[in-house]
Scaffold this motif. Structure first.
Motif, PDB file in Angstrom:
ATOM      1  N   GLU A   1      -6.078  56.535  33.980  1.00 33.96           N
ATOM      2  CA  GLU A   1      -6.982  56.532  35.133  1.00 33.96           C
ATOM      3  C   GLU A   1      -6.522  57.540  36.169  1.00 33.96           C
ATOM      4  O   GLU A   1      -5.326  57.625  36.456  1.00 33.96           O
ATOM      5  CB  GLU A   1      -6.957  55.145  35.790  1.00 33.96           C
ATOM      6  N   THR A   2      -7.462  58.264  36.745  1.00 33.86           N
ATOM      7  CA  THR A   2      -7.095  59.233  37.792  1.00 33.86           C
ATOM      8  C   THR A   2      -7.897  58.953  39.055  1.00 33.86           C
ATOM      9  O   THR A   2      -9.038  58.502  38.988  1.00 33.86           O
ATOM     10  CB  THR A   2      -7.381  60.687  37.348  1.00 33.86           C
ATOM     11  N   VAL A   3      -7.280  59.226  40.184  1.00 30.99           N
ATOM     12  CA  VAL A   3      -7.946  59.073  41.477  1.00 30.99           C
ATOM     13  C   VAL A   3      -7.608  60.307  42.303  1.00 30.99           C
ATOM     14  O   VAL A   3      -6.446  60.736  42.326  1.00 30.99           O
ATOM     15  CB  VAL A   3      -7.440  57.815  42.237  1.00 30.99           C
ATOM     16  N   VAL A   4      -8.612  60.878  42.957  1.00 34.32           N
ATOM     17  CA  VAL A   4      -8.357  61.974  43.896  1.00 34.32           C
ATOM     18  C   VAL A   4      -8.553  61.444  45.311  1.00 34.32           C
ATOM     19  O   VAL A   4      -9.593  60.858  45.618  1.00 34.32           O
ATOM     20  CB  VAL A   4      -9.308  63.164  43.643  1.00 34.32           C
ATOM     21  N   ILE A   5      -7.534  61.620  46.131  1.00 34.20           N
ATOM     22  CA  ILE A   5      -7.680  61.335  47.563  1.00 34.20           C
ATOM     23  C   ILE A   5      -7.422  62.662  48.256  1.00 34.20           C
ATOM     24  O   ILE A   5      -6.272  63.077  48.429  1.00 34.20           O
ATOM     25  CB  ILE A   5      -6.680  60.258  48.044  1.00 34.20           C
ATOM     26  N   ASP A   6      -8.498  63.350  48.565  1.00 33.46           N
ATOM     27  CA  ASP A   6      -8.382  64.710  49.102  1.00 33.46           C
ATOM     28  C   ASP A   6      -7.889  64.646  50.545  1.00 33.46           C
ATOM     29  O   ASP A   6      -8.586  64.141  51.420  1.00 33.46           O
ATOM     30  CB  ASP A   6      -9.762  65.383  49.008  1.00 33.46           C
ATOM     31  N   HIS A   7      -6.687  65.184  50.764  1.00 38.39           N
ATOM     32  CA  HIS A   7      -6.139  65.088  52.123  1.00 38.39           C
ATOM     33  C   HIS A   7      -7.001  65.849  53.131  1.00 38.39           C
ATOM     34  O   HIS A   7      -7.054  65.497  54.300  1.00 38.39           O
ATOM     35  CB  HIS A   7      -4.685  65.600  52.163  1.00 38.39           C
ATOM     36  N   ALA A   8      -7.714  66.879  52.623  1.00 39.30           N
ATOM     37  CA  ALA A   8      -8.545  67.674  53.541  1.00 39.30           C
ATOM     38  C   ALA A   8      -9.727  66.854  54.073  1.00 39.30           C
ATOM     39  O   ALA A   8     -10.354  67.225  55.061  1.00 39.30           O
ATOM     40  CB  ALA A   8      -9.046  68.916  52.822  1.00 39.30           C
ATOM     41  N   CYS A   9     -10.041  65.758  53.401  1.00 38.48           N
ATOM     42  CA  CYS A   9     -11.169  64.928  53.848  1.00 38.48           C
ATOM     43  C   CYS A   9     -10.710  63.773  54.727  1.00 38.48           C
ATOM     44  O   CYS A   9     -11.519  62.916  55.098  1.00 38.48           O
ATOM     45  CB  CYS A   9     -11.922  64.358  52.646  1.00 38.48           C
ATOM     46  N   GLN A  10      -9.434  63.716  55.017  1.00 40.95           N
ATOM     47  CA  GLN A  10      -8.916  62.605  55.840  1.00 40.95           C
ATOM     48  C   GLN A  10      -8.663  63.121  57.251  1.00 40.95           C
ATOM     49  O   GLN A  10      -8.268  64.275  57.433  1.00 40.95           O
ATOM     50  CB  GLN A  10      -7.603  62.089  55.245  1.00 40.95           C
ATOM     51  N   ALA A  11      -8.871  62.257  58.233  1.00 41.55           N
ATOM     52  CA  ALA A  11      -8.764  62.674  59.635  1.00 41.55           C
ATOM     53  C   ALA A  11      -7.354  63.158  59.973  1.00 41.55           C
ATOM     54  O   ALA A  11      -7.172  64.163  60.636  1.00 41.55           O
ATOM     55  CB  ALA A  11      -9.161  61.517  60.542  1.00 41.55           C
ATOM     56  N   ASP A  12      -6.378  62.473  59.501  1.00 43.69           N
ATOM     57  CA  ASP A  12      -4.994  62.849  59.838  1.00 43.69           C
ATOM     58  C   ASP A  12      -4.044  62.282  58.785  1.00 43.69           C
ATOM     59  O   ASP A  12      -4.460  61.618  57.832  1.00 43.69           O
ATOM     60  CB  ASP A  12      -4.603  62.352  61.242  1.00 43.69           C
ATOM     61  N   ARG A  13      -2.769  62.562  58.983  1.00 45.96           N
ATOM     62  CA  ARG A  13      -1.746  62.151  58.016  1.00 45.96           C
ATOM     63  C   ARG A  13      -1.717  60.627  57.837  1.00 45.96           C
ATOM     64  O   ARG A  13      -1.603  60.115  56.727  1.00 45.96           O
ATOM     65  CB  ARG A  13      -0.389  62.651  58.510  1.00 45.96           C
ATOM     66  N   ALA A  14      -1.872  59.920  58.962  1.00 44.02           N
ATOM     67  CA  ALA A  14      -1.804  58.453  58.903  1.00 44.02           C
ATOM     68  C   ALA A  14      -2.976  57.899  58.087  1.00 44.02           C
ATOM     69  O   ALA A  14      -2.811  56.965  57.289  1.00 44.02           O
ATOM     70  CB  ALA A  14      -1.791  57.870  60.312  1.00 44.02           C
ATOM     71  N   SER A  15      -4.172  58.470  58.255  1.00 39.94           N
ATOM     72  CA  SER A  15      -5.325  57.964  57.488  1.00 39.94           C
ATOM     73  C   SER A  15      -5.151  58.272  56.011  1.00 39.94           C
ATOM     74  O   SER A  15      -5.496  57.451  55.150  1.00 39.94           O
ATOM     75  CB  SER A  15      -6.656  58.577  57.913  1.00 39.94           C
ATOM     76  N   PHE A  16      -4.629  59.470  55.729  1.00 35.91           N
ATOM     77  CA  PHE A  16      -4.390  59.809  54.325  1.00 35.91           C
ATOM     78  C   PHE A  16      -3.411  58.819  53.703  1.00 35.91           C
ATOM     79  O   PHE A  16      -3.659  58.265  52.619  1.00 35.91           O
ATOM     80  CB  PHE A  16      -3.846  61.235  54.202  1.00 35.91           C
ATOM     81  N   ASP A  17      -2.313  58.571  54.387  1.00 35.19           N
ATOM     82  CA  ASP A  17      -1.293  57.664  53.836  1.00 35.19           C
ATOM     83  C   ASP A  17      -1.837  56.246  53.681  1.00 35.19           C
ATOM     84  O   ASP A  17      -1.494  55.542  52.721  1.00 35.19           O
ATOM     85  CB  ASP A  17      -0.044  57.663  54.726  1.00 35.19           C
ATOM     86  N   ALA A  18      -2.702  55.841  54.622  1.00 34.22           N
ATOM     87  CA  ALA A  18      -3.282  54.487  54.532  1.00 34.22           C
ATOM     88  C   ALA A  18      -4.172  54.397  53.292  1.00 34.22           C
ATOM     89  O   ALA A  18      -4.112  53.421  52.531  1.00 34.22           O
ATOM     90  CB  ALA A  18      -4.072  54.172  55.804  1.00 34.22           C
TER      91      ALA A  18
END
Ligand code: GRF
Length: 223
Positions: free
Chosen positions: A57-74
């Motif tokens: 299984e693969t998942v992409v969480i594109d950091h460029a689509c996240q508001a900031d570092r904290a949202s990406f990590d969450a």
């Protein structure tokens, strides 16, 4: 009695050669882990196709689509936790992680870095090794803490630097050792031999490490 292999989640950002080496080792029965998912922060990471081909299984969480570092990590944490892994493996994952995230996975988050840490943390490693005139370099597997490439190391492999090495030739030679090293380092966690104690000491087979063990005693000079 058969025990279930521990579940792992692998985080990547690019090429995925370490990921591929881990997948191959599990296929060959040399690494008793269940790869539950591969997560990439980049939609174009070549490693995603490697995982898919292997039926993982693969998942992409594109950091460029996240508001900031904290949202990406969450978002990353929420996704990882759906797979309930015993170990989270960073394999060429090129994002700095927030201290809160790292703390959540304390003792079950590992990384591989292409130098003999604590020497040469960070980027552009091989060129810096050559510029410093080092004759030996290598790779290190370490538990991840808030300090980049600074967490407790627990396994290293050494590689000779040749006089005519470029950053590219050296990187390729170190990478081949990384593939062996990560397999062994993950196996030690999977077999419950390695742990991090409350004082950030690495415990191997019940005994605190005083020096970082080497995979093999020799400095690898060939391919
Ligand atoms: C490896 O050299 C690893 O040590 C570093 O990033 C590179 C990833 O390569 N952290 P790959 O994506 O596993 O091929």
């Amino acid at each position: 009695m058969t025990t279930k292999p521990p579940g792992i989640v692998i985080l990547i950002s690019g090429r995925g050669s370490n990921l591929e080496a881990i997948i191959e080792a599990t296929r060959r029965g040399e690494l008793p882990v269940d790869i539950r998912a591969v997560i990439s922060n980049r939609p174009d990471a070549a490693g995603i196709a490697i995982a898919r081909r292997a039926g993982i299984e693969t998942v992409v969480i594109d950091h460029a689509c996240q508001a900031d570092r904290a949202s990406f990590d969450a978002a990353l944490q929420t996704t990882i936790d759906t797979y309930n892994p015993g170990l989270v493996v960073l394999a060429g994952f090129m994002r700095l992680l927030t201290p809160g995230f790292v703390e959540q996975y304390r003792g079950r988050l590992i990384n591989i870095h292409p130098s003999l840490l604590p020497d040469f943390p960070g980027l552009n490693t091989h060129q810096r090794v050559i510029d410093a005139g080092r004759e030996v370099t290598g790779a290190t597997v370490h538990f991840v803490t808030a300090e980049t490439d600074g967490g407790p190391a627990y396994l290293q492999a050494r590689v000779a630097v040749r006089k005519d090495d470029t950053a590219g030739t050296l990187a390729a030679r170190v990478l081949r050792q990384e593939h062996r090293l990560y397999r062994e380092a993950i196996r030690q966690v999977a077999e419950g031999r390695i742990a991090l104690d409350n004082e950030d000491r690495v415990i191997l087979d019940g005994v605190p490490l005083e020096t970082v063990p080497l995979l093999g005693t020799a400095v690898v000079t060939g391919t």
